[in-house]
Design a protein around this motif. Sequence first.
Motif, PDB file in Angstrom:
ATOM      1  N   THR A   1       3.718  -0.338   3.927  1.00 30.21           N
ATOM      2  CA  THR A   1       2.719   0.601   2.757  1.00 30.21           C
ATOM      3  C   THR A   1       4.307   1.492   3.383  1.00 30.21           C
ATOM      4  OG1 THR A   1       1.019   0.406   4.455  1.00 30.21           O
ATOM      5  CG2 THR A   1       1.494   2.244   3.783  1.00 30.21           C
ATOM      6  N   LEU A   2       3.954   1.951   1.571  1.00 27.37           N
ATOM      7  CA  LEU A   2       4.641   3.186   1.064  1.00 27.37           C
ATOM      8  C   LEU A   2       3.960   5.421   1.887  1.00 27.37           C
ATOM      9  CD1 LEU A   2       7.526   4.550  -0.291  1.00 27.37           C
ATOM     10  CD2 LEU A   2       5.820   4.797  -2.255  1.00 27.37           C
ATOM     11  N   TYR A   3       5.096   4.994   2.821  1.00 24.46           N
ATOM     12  CA  TYR A   3       4.502   6.869   3.114  1.00 24.46           C
ATOM     13  C   TYR A   3       5.249   7.622   2.863  1.00 24.46           C
ATOM     14  CZ  TYR A   3       2.491   4.674   7.500  1.00 24.46           C
ATOM     15  OH  TYR A   3       1.445   3.698   7.862  1.00 24.46           O
TER      16      TYR A   3
ATOM     17  N   GLY B   1      -3.293  17.050  15.974  1.00 29.77           N
ATOM     18  CA  GLY B   1      -1.438  16.570  17.395  1.00 29.77           C
ATOM     19  C   GLY B   1      -0.744  15.789  16.856  1.00 29.77           C
ATOM     20  N   VAL B   2      -1.447  14.672  16.892  1.00 34.92           N
ATOM     21  CA  VAL B   2      -1.124  13.340  16.009  1.00 34.92           C
ATOM     22  C   VAL B   2      -1.510  13.284  14.131  1.00 34.92           C
ATOM     23  CG1 VAL B   2      -1.208  12.110  17.770  1.00 34.92           C
ATOM     24  CG2 VAL B   2      -3.130  11.808  16.221  1.00 34.92           C
ATOM     25  N   THR B   3      -0.583  12.496  14.237  1.00 36.22           N
ATOM     26  CA  THR B   3      -0.190  11.807  12.209  1.00 36.22           C
ATOM     27  C   THR B   3      -1.434  11.176  11.758  1.00 36.22           C
ATOM     28  OG1 THR B   3       1.060  10.419  12.774  1.00 36.22           O
ATOM     29  CG2 THR B   3       2.429  11.988  12.007  1.00 36.22           C
ATOM     30  N   ALA B   4      -2.169  11.445  10.678  1.00 33.23           N
ATOM     31  CA  ALA B   4      -2.985  10.697  10.313  1.00 33.23           C
ATOM     32  C   ALA B   4      -2.928   9.696   8.202  1.00 33.23           C
ATOM     33  CB  ALA B   4      -4.021  11.847   9.950  1.00 33.23           C
TER      34      ALA B   4
ATOM     35  N   PHE C   1     -11.595  16.163  10.525  1.00 31.93           N
ATOM     36  CA  PHE C   1     -10.483  16.516  11.148  1.00 31.93           C
ATOM     37  C   PHE C   1     -10.864  17.850  11.272  1.00 31.93           C
ATOM     38  CE2 PHE C   1      -8.872  13.364   7.868  1.00 31.93           C
ATOM     39  CZ  PHE C   1      -8.184  12.856   8.967  1.00 31.93           C
ATOM     40  N   PRO C   2      -9.919  18.407  12.439  1.00 27.01           N
ATOM     41  CA  PRO C   2     -10.226  19.492  12.953  1.00 27.01           C
ATOM     42  C   PRO C   2      -9.850  20.841  12.052  1.00 27.01           C
ATOM     43  CG  PRO C   2      -8.830  19.265  14.517  1.00 27.01           C
ATOM     44  CD  PRO C   2      -9.161  17.459  13.616  1.00 27.01           C
ATOM     45  N   SER C   3     -10.873  21.937  11.382  1.00 24.51           N
ATOM     46  CA  SER C   3     -10.764  22.713  10.823  1.00 24.51           C
ATOM     47  C   SER C   3     -10.862  24.371  11.655  1.00 24.51           C
ATOM     48  CB  SER C   3     -11.284  22.353   9.294  1.00 24.51           C
ATOM     49  OG  SER C   3     -12.579  23.100   9.799  1.00 24.51           O
ATOM     50  N   GLY C   4     -11.282  24.392  12.218  1.00 28.49           N
ATOM     51  CA  GLY C   4     -11.664  25.370  13.461  1.00 28.49           C
ATOM     52  C   GLY C   4     -12.557  26.299  12.331  1.00 28.49           C
ATOM     53  N   GLY C   5     -13.617  25.574  11.546  1.00 26.49           N
ATOM     54  CA  GLY C   5     -14.284  26.453  10.887  1.00 26.49           C
ATOM     55  C   GLY C   5     -14.168  27.221   9.433  1.00 26.49           C
ATOM     56  N   LEU C   6     -12.852  26.404   9.407  1.00 21.21           N
ATOM     57  CA  LEU C   6     -11.867  26.370   8.254  1.00 21.21           C
ATOM     58  C   LEU C   6     -12.842  25.930   6.974  1.00 21.21           C
ATOM     59  CD1 LEU C   6      -8.331  26.716   8.102  1.00 21.21           C
ATOM     60  CD2 LEU C   6      -9.961  28.335   7.329  1.00 21.21           C
ATOM     61  N   ARG C   7     -13.776  24.342   7.482  1.00 19.44           N
ATOM     62  CA  ARG C   7     -14.173  24.211   6.591  1.00 19.44           C
ATOM     63  C   ARG C   7     -15.509  23.749   6.724  1.00 19.44           C
ATOM     64  NH1 ARG C   7     -14.205  20.042   6.908  1.00 19.44           N
ATOM     65  NH2 ARG C   7     -12.394  20.061   7.950  1.00 19.44           N
ATOM     66  N   ALA C   8     -16.409  23.822   6.105  1.00 18.53           N
ATOM     67  CA  ALA C   8     -17.805  23.261   6.626  1.00 18.53           C
ATOM     68  C   ALA C   8     -17.596  21.719   6.488  1.00 18.53           C
ATOM     69  CB  ALA C   8     -19.124  24.115   6.238  1.00 18.53           C
ATOM     70  N   THR C   9     -18.616  20.662   7.280  1.00 15.68           N
ATOM     71  CA  THR C   9     -18.943  18.969   6.853  1.00 15.68           C
ATOM     72  C   THR C   9     -19.408  19.599   5.570  1.00 15.68           C
ATOM     73  OG1 THR C   9     -19.917  20.017   9.283  1.00 15.68           O
ATOM     74  CG2 THR C   9     -19.224  17.398   8.576  1.00 15.68           C
TER      75      THR C   9
ATOM     76  N   HIS D   1       0.685  -0.776   0.117  1.00 17.22           N
ATOM     77  CA  HIS D   1      -0.271   0.102   0.347  1.00 17.22           C
ATOM     78  C   HIS D   1       0.811   0.866  -0.055  1.00 17.22           C
ATOM     79  CE1 HIS D   1      -2.899  -2.832   1.020  1.00 17.22           C
ATOM     80  NE2 HIS D   1      -3.713  -1.991   1.461  1.00 17.22           N
ATOM     81  N   TYR D   2       0.139   2.361  -0.109  1.00 16.69           N
ATOM     82  CA  TYR D   2       0.768   3.494   0.173  1.00 16.69           C
ATOM     83  C   TYR D   2      -0.524   4.518   0.519  1.00 16.69           C
ATOM     84  CZ  TYR D   2      -2.021   5.900  -3.576  1.00 16.69           C
ATOM     85  OH  TYR D   2      -3.291   6.584  -4.376  1.00 16.69           O
ATOM     86  N   THR D   3       0.550   5.580   1.550  1.00  8.01           N
ATOM     87  CA  THR D   3      -0.260   6.238   2.198  1.00  8.01           C
ATOM     88  C   THR D   3       0.051   7.928   2.076  1.00  8.01           C
ATOM     89  OG1 THR D   3      -1.850   7.227   3.961  1.00  8.01           O
ATOM     90  CG2 THR D   3       0.718   5.501   4.734  1.00  8.01           C
ATOM     91  N   HIS D   4      -0.956   8.559   1.936  1.00 12.00           N
ATOM     92  CA  HIS D   4       0.042  10.308   1.811  1.00 12.00           C
ATOM     93  C   HIS D   4      -0.130  10.967   3.556  1.00 12.00           C
ATOM     94  CE1 HIS D   4      -0.097  12.260  -2.102  1.00 12.00           C
ATOM     95  NE2 HIS D   4       0.266  11.509  -1.981  1.00 12.00           N
ATOM     96  N   TRP D   5       0.659  10.739   4.110  1.00  9.84           N
ATOM     97  CA  TRP D   5       1.018  10.741   5.704  1.00  9.84           C
ATOM     98  C   TRP D   5       1.016  11.959   6.413  1.00  9.84           C
ATOM     99  CZ3 TRP D   5       6.094  11.180   8.638  1.00  9.84           C
ATOM    100  CH2 TRP D   5       5.829  10.970  10.081  1.00  9.84           C
ATOM    101  N   PHE D   6       0.567  12.896   6.905  1.00  9.41           N
ATOM    102  CA  PHE D   6       0.555  14.310   7.172  1.00  9.41           C
ATOM    103  C   PHE D   6       0.120  14.776   8.810  1.00  9.41           C
ATOM    104  CE2 PHE D   6      -4.737  14.831   7.147  1.00  9.41           C
ATOM    105  CZ  PHE D   6      -5.225  13.409   5.993  1.00  9.41           C
ATOM    106  N   GLN D   7      -0.277  15.766   8.700  1.00 15.29           N
ATOM    107  CA  GLN D   7      -0.127  16.321  10.529  1.00 15.29           C
ATOM    108  C   GLN D   7      -1.148  17.724  10.853  1.00 15.29           C
ATOM    109  OE1 GLN D   7       3.619  17.905  11.333  1.00 15.29           O
ATOM    110  NE2 GLN D   7       4.376  16.096  10.630  1.00 15.29           N
ATOM    111  N   PRO D   8      -2.194  16.788  10.682  1.00 15.26           N
ATOM    112  CA  PRO D   8      -3.721  17.035  10.877  1.00 15.26           C
ATOM    113  C   PRO D   8      -3.358  18.258  12.236  1.00 15.26           C
ATOM    114  CG  PRO D   8      -4.397  15.373  11.471  1.00 15.26           C
ATOM    115  CD  PRO D   8      -3.268  15.214  10.691  1.00 15.26           C
ATOM    116  N   LEU D   9      -4.521  18.707  12.616  1.00 19.77           N
ATOM    117  CA  LEU D   9      -4.294  19.472  13.535  1.00 19.77           C
ATOM    118  C   LEU D   9      -5.033  19.479  15.290  1.00 19.77           C
ATOM    119  CD1 LEU D   9      -5.724  22.834  12.563  1.00 19.77           C
ATOM    120  CD2 LEU D   9      -3.371  22.210  12.806  1.00 19.77           C
TER     121      LEU D   9
END
Length: 740
Positions: free
Chosen positions: A184-186, A118-121, A155-163, A108-116
């Motif tokens: 998995t390829l990260y 505090g942990v990775t996704a 993910f938390p967006s603090g109102g930046l993006r409505a659901t 597998h592969y995954t786009h590894w990111f750091q949403p707000l």
Amino acid sequence: MQKFKKLQQNPHTPLTKLPFLLYNIKWFSSFIDTDVSGKDRKNPMDKKISEIFGAMVFNDDVMRERLPKEVYKSLTKTIATGRTIDPSIADVVANAMKDWAVEKGATHYTHWFQPLTGVTAEKHDAFISPVGSCKVVMEFSGKELIRGESDASSFPSGGLRATFEARGYTAWDPASYAFVKDGTLYIPTAFCSYTGEALDSKTPLLRSMDALNTQALRILRLFGDDQTKHVDITVGAEQEYFIIDKKMYDRRKDLVYTGRTLFGAPAPKGQELEDHYFGPLKTRIAAFMSDLDKALWTMGINAKTKHNEAAPAQHELAPIYATVNIAVDQNLLTMEYMKKIAEKHGLVCLLHEKPYAGVNGSGKHNNWSLTANGKNLLDPGKTPEENVQFLLILAAIIKAVDDYQDLLRISVAFPGNDHRLGAHEAPPAIVSVFVGEELESLIDSIVAGTAYKGAKKAMMDLGIPSVPVFRKDTTDRNRTSPFAFTGNKFEFRMLGSSQNIAMPNTVLNTAVAESFRQFADQLEGTKNIDTAIAKLIKETFAAHKRIIFDGNGYSEDWEQEAAARGLSNLRTSVDAYKTFMNPKNVSLFSSMGVMSETEMHSREEIYFENYCKIVNIEAQTMVVMASRDYIPAAERYVAQIADSAAKKKMVCEDVSCAVEKDLIRRLSNHLSEAYSAVERLKKEEKTAAAILDVKNRAEYYSYKVIPLMNELRSAVDSMEIITASDLWPVPTYGDMMFRV
Ligand code: ADP
Ligand code: MG
């Protein structure tokens, strides 16, 4: 070290350039062959570190080996200049990455990111692509490498993006290497909304690196440096943690749900004997640490130092520093591996700032410096008084810390860290700078315009003929300072052990960039530049001297003195968050292109939201534990004592039941206190949860709910110390800290 420094010379910019992790790897592996312990060497099953180091990382060596020459050249050039990657090259790179990853066992592969959060996704997609009706091939396209689309609504967006506007994008950050983990390829990525706002911690960090590079280069040019193409920010994050036996952990709901103990009377022994710090490692811990080192080395992480920390069952791991964005990624991976590998040993790694009351909590020392052309810009040299460039940079950093005390405080503010900061074990909530005796007297003489005498280079002679005499450091350490100069780097010590280090570094980079910008604006084009620089250094030190403090940060006197100096003292996270949107802070981030006002608003909202959620979970866990575990346990004990008193009387009428009576009375009192606290806590918690305005809600949790939690804890802990051990439903502090 010299060798390492030389290897860092390649210029590069943050978003796009090859990180010097690759140099780290080369430097590290060039001598590591000789660095493996004899024990490992004798075991043919154990590979040499040079063979495993970075084995799971798609680094520069692998790229050079695997990519066609032209593609490799084009990619490194693309990376170096920050231009968009040519789609045809992207396909070739993606394919090489996939082939390499599949050889390493990836499916597998995954786009590894750091949403707000505090942990990775991560979300894993298989490489498979159907061919005909019953066959598949492994495929990975350039498009899939460069851009990912993810449903961002959870993910938390603090109102930046409505659901309902769920689309979010992840974009490949080529400056951080891809790696293979657990099949998995990260691919490290930045994460943004459909409208381009940063939804993660990484994007502002990369922007801050860019801002600092731009402004720092302007400063270097003032000193006639036309060679340096890039200023690199280096960070080494020392990571503290606790270890607990998994069986004990599983029996503590508070640890499972919140990461810290919400109850627990102190054990008879704490850390007062100071026998744990740097003490010999227990066999089980040593085995865990050894596996951890190997796993980290495989991921190309320079895990270097490990030792026991101050509190029982507390430890530390320090890596060799790296470029800040790499250091952030590596620290997140390190924390993940700590947890994972502990489990393999029947242990649990606690990364919370304050797992146990009454002993030290865990922090993360963020060592920060600037490097240009392989030279550490924070190295004062032997005669700092003659090193004008160093003094100007030092002045800029001191000014930055003074101007943005509040932002630095906010960057380490969250409920877990509130238990540490200012608790006489970690730096206070007041931000100040320690520069050491030598630099402080130099700064004093610059401000006063008097001649600087220079520090005495004292020799250390232990009076033992066989022990060599050596030169003492010109300054002692100060463990109580939140922001300490330690020879050739600053150590920001307020960070909590569980946090992502991206935000503190984003603030630091941006604030220093702003000082540099102001300096460069003032100095560029000045005729008599030397005089102008000298004048500016003097003025800056004079204006910001109030932030320099070399005394004991734990003392109460300091709180008073800091107030007299006008320094901010934001005691709780909520107090700190309230200052985030101050106009000067908004203007800093937006003018430096690090965060727009909208992006800041979203973060502010997330700060308050997270705070409420964490305290809410803690309060609910306390209610559950008190009502269903502790109160029933104490009731059982009361019944047992009453029963035994009645039986005693039956056997021997005139026997005294004073002990039973006293115990029943005391336990009953604590039971009433606990019961009443539970009821009030439930009520206040409901009131808090119903408050619509998130700031008011957070304040309510901070000022009303937390004191009740403390009250409940105190009642339960009082019951614990007089209840029979066999009836107490959970492992005690002594069990957890001393039986690992
Ligand atoms: P201590 O704080 O215990 O004296 P060290 O001097 O070993 O520790 O350094 C602690 C951390 O600081 C390590 O992670 C180390 O790699 C890092 N460090 C050392 N030099 C620099 C630098 N120039 N920039 C950033 N971090 C650095
Ligand atoms: Mg340190």
